[in-house]
Write an enzyme that holds these catalytic residues in place. Structure first.
Site: not given
Length: 246
Positions: A211-213
């Site tokens: 996922t994005c971070t």
């Protein structure tokens, strides 16, 4: 005396002009400040509303899709194939992200797929192996914020935690072996058949969650890697494995 008095009486008027200019400047700054504050509040409300609304819509859509998938599993004439791509692959369960956490899994990681509030199985640059395949990496992605935010708490998953994939016929139980807090969004190696930086050195039956971070950005990616520890056959009651009953 008259000239001196005139000079004295003119001075206050002349000295008042800068005061008026300062007052007008202060007024303009005050108006500008109010406009900026209002604009900031409107923007914050818009962002909050957008995240909340897309979450609501995505959750409704994914719930309906999940119900349809389960109906196909229980239908008398259930298909012989492990899954119907149009309906979904199965469900992902991650206790570290919530006791009753589950998310529908569908093929693809395009916005059209992920915006449905699901976890998407990578199709490129590496084709995700399915859990029932003899070897490979079942690599998944989901939004961290907005559109259901199904991987919002992915950073809560740590080494040793269980990850369970539910299909029509089996429970696939994985154990987390490694995590990567941050990497480039162009780092495709994290979803390779033998994921780079995971610590794995040879083919196996792996799962990857990405996922994005950081939160509310898409600047980097984070990853969680696990390996299959066992496969439990599905009974008539669809009794979950011990990892989901704790």
């Amino acid at each position: 005396m008259t000239d001196q008095w005139q000079q004295l009486t003119v001075s206050p008027a002349g000295g008042g002009a800068p005061g008026r200019r300062r007052s007008r400047g202060a007024l303009a700054l005050g108006v500008l400040g109010e406009v900026l504050i209002t604009a900031g509040l409107v923007l914050a409300l818009f962002v909050g509303y957008s995240l909340w609304w897309t979450d609501l819509l995505a959750d409704r859509q994914s719930d309906r899709a999940g119900d349809r998938l389960r109906q196909t599993w229980t239908a008398p004439a259930a298909p012989a194939v492990p899954y119907l791509a149009s309906e979904g692959i199965g469900f992902l369960h991650v206790p570290a992200m919530g006791k009753d956490y589950q998310v529908l899994i569908k093929p693809g990681t395009t916005p059209e797929v992920l915006n449905q509030g699901v976890a998407g199985a990578y199709q490129e640059p590496y084709q995700a192996a399915m859990p029932w395949d003899a070897s490979g990496n079942f690599a998944l992605a989901a939004h961290r914020d907005g559109h259901g935010a199904k991987f919002h708490d992915l950073d809560a998953v740590g080494k040793g935690d269980p990850i369970v994939v539910e299909t029509r016929d089996h429970w696939y139980v994985y154990r987390v072996d490694a995590t990567l807090e941050q990497t480039s969004k162009y780092d495709t190696g994290i979803t390779a058949p033998v994921p780079q930086e995971s610590g794995y050195r040879e083919p196996g039956r792996y799962i990857t969650l990405t996922t994005c971070t950081p939160v509310y950005t898409s600047r980097y990616r984070m990853a969680v890697w696990g390996s299959l520890v066992r496969v439990d056959p599905m009974d008539a009651q669809r009794t979950p494995p011990a990892e989901l009953r704790g």
